[in-house]
Design an enzyme around this catalytic site. Sequence first.
Site, PDB file in Angstrom:
ATOM      1  N   SER A 264       0.781  -1.188   0.081  1.00 41.03           N
ATOM      2  CA  SER A 264      -0.266  -0.150  -0.077  1.00 41.03           C
ATOM      3  C   SER A 264       0.856   1.116  -0.145  1.00 41.03           C
ATOM      4  O   SER A 264       0.270   2.491  -0.171  1.00 41.03           O
ATOM      5  CB  SER A 264      -1.135  -0.002   1.107  1.00 41.03           C
ATOM      6  OG  SER A 264      -2.056  -0.923   1.075  1.00 41.03           O
TER       7      SER A 264
ATOM      8  N   LYS B 291       0.249   3.352  -2.846  1.00 40.56           N
ATOM      9  CA  LYS B 291      -1.121   3.819  -3.196  1.00 40.56           C
ATOM     10  C   LYS B 291      -1.018   5.502  -3.632  1.00 40.56           C
ATOM     11  O   LYS B 291      -1.581   5.980  -4.507  1.00 40.56           O
ATOM     12  CB  LYS B 291      -2.055   3.835  -2.213  1.00 40.56           C
ATOM     13  CG  LYS B 291      -2.489   2.314  -2.353  1.00 40.56           C
ATOM     14  CD  LYS B 291      -3.541   1.858  -0.876  1.00 40.56           C
ATOM     15  CE  LYS B 291      -3.756   0.391  -1.049  1.00 40.56           C
ATOM     16  NZ  LYS B 291      -4.520  -0.058   0.118  1.00 40.56           N
TER      17      LYS B 291
ATOM     18  N   TYR C  78      -3.085  -3.306 -10.147  1.00 35.57           N
ATOM     19  CA  TYR C  78      -2.999  -2.917  -8.644  1.00 35.57           C
ATOM     20  C   TYR C  78      -1.883  -3.852  -7.996  1.00 35.57           C
ATOM     21  O   TYR C  78      -1.298  -3.621  -7.252  1.00 35.57           O
ATOM     22  CB  TYR C  78      -4.415  -2.742  -8.083  1.00 35.57           C
ATOM     23  CG  TYR C  78      -4.310  -3.010  -6.827  1.00 35.57           C
ATOM     24  CD1 TYR C  78      -4.151  -1.732  -6.057  1.00 35.57           C
ATOM     25  CD2 TYR C  78      -4.556  -4.025  -5.896  1.00 35.57           C
ATOM     26  CE1 TYR C  78      -4.061  -1.829  -4.616  1.00 35.57           C
ATOM     27  CE2 TYR C  78      -4.708  -3.938  -4.529  1.00 35.57           C
ATOM     28  CZ  TYR C  78      -4.402  -2.660  -3.686  1.00 35.57           C
ATOM     29  OH  TYR C  78      -4.223  -2.625  -2.455  1.00 35.57           O
TER      30      TYR C  78
HETATM   31  N1  GLU Z   1      -1.949  -5.482  -1.884  1.00 44.01           N
HETATM   32  C1  GLU Z   1      -2.219  -5.499  -0.487  1.00 44.01           C
HETATM   33  C2  GLU Z   1      -3.892  -5.552  -0.498  1.00 44.01           C
HETATM   34  O1  GLU Z   1      -4.557  -5.280  -1.561  1.00 44.01           O
HETATM   35  C3  GLU Z   1      -1.836  -4.091   0.039  1.00 44.01           C
HETATM   36  C4  GLU Z   1      -2.647  -3.785   1.372  1.00 44.01           C
HETATM   37  C5  GLU Z   1      -1.687  -3.128   2.373  1.00 44.01           C
HETATM   38  O2  GLU Z   1      -0.320  -2.868   2.140  1.00 44.01           O
HETATM   39  O3  GLU Z   1      -2.070  -2.374   3.308  1.00 44.01           O
HETATM   40  O4  GLU Z   1      -4.212  -6.175   0.288  1.00 44.01           O
END
Ligand code: GLU
Length: 307
Positions: free
Chosen positions: A63, A66, A189
């Site tokens: 994340s 993001k 993603y």
């Molecule tokens: N790729 C992970 C998911 O989508 C990222 C979540 C995170 O790092 O908080 O669950």
Amino acid sequence: MENMNQFLSKLVEKYRPLSSGAPASYIPELAKADPSQFAIAVVTCDGKVFQAGDVSHKFTLQSASKPFVYGMALEEHGREFMRSRVGVEPSGEAFNSIVELEKYTHRPYNPMINSGAIAVSSFIKDTKNMKRLDRILELFSDYTGHAVTIDEDVFMSEKQTAHRNRSIAHLLRHFEIIGDDIEESLDLYFKQCSVLVNTTDLAMMAATLANGGAQPNTKKVLVKKEHVPDILSLMFTCGMYDSAGEWAYTVGLPAKSGVSGGLLTVVPGKMGIATYSPLIDQQGHSIRGVHAVRDLVEQFNLNIFVN
Ligand code: GLU
């Protein structure tokens, strides 16, 4: 700042023995992380690097990707479009919550949680000359200052087990937030989440945001100055998921965590801070990282609300 390296080494020494928490296991490949790994790095807006611990160890962004992809989508589609599809309110829910869509608009609450981030990735399209994945890889190469690659094992591991994210994506399609390219957008993603960096890279990425969007070394503008507050405010209110309030109260800086154990913190106008340790708490934050950043912020008086 002269004693920064020394202070970072002390933090690593102080918190390495902390063994609470566990590597994320819902993505099976992440469970293999070495729990002893711990690193911290600081990069200032003029490109000075301070670091301690296992700084060259690579991990996947998860994340922590993001805010940067959100910045890319903002550049491409503008604020109004982005706001019409993805909200700017903290959800108070976990990162992977399924009840993350606003009641009447059905927009995801914000781009820092999975629902919002999956929507944001879906808005990144191929251009005439470049595939959407290559654009994202180029983005992270520009932020880190070197070519980046994807951890294919982590990518496949997430793709094969992502029933929850897949259901979120279908819900987004149902409410016409995203288009028909559901699997392609999910792949994108998962791939952005699987980009490999080390702790110093992550600090450089944070420092770019601290520096108004210009990479401290190359000076290349990776996100326009006018979009930086959009990203930082969302990191501040939503970056730490359901402990964003606690983080704001105790640290007072925009941050973003990832379930692989990375944590980036932005001190606007001053520096980027990054930590890595795969032992995470129930909210998905690196336990050693949270402790170390708190100490660092206190020691150098970095909380933006402290005059
Ligand atoms: N790729 C992970 C998911 O989508 C990222 C979540 C995170 O790092 O908080 O669950």
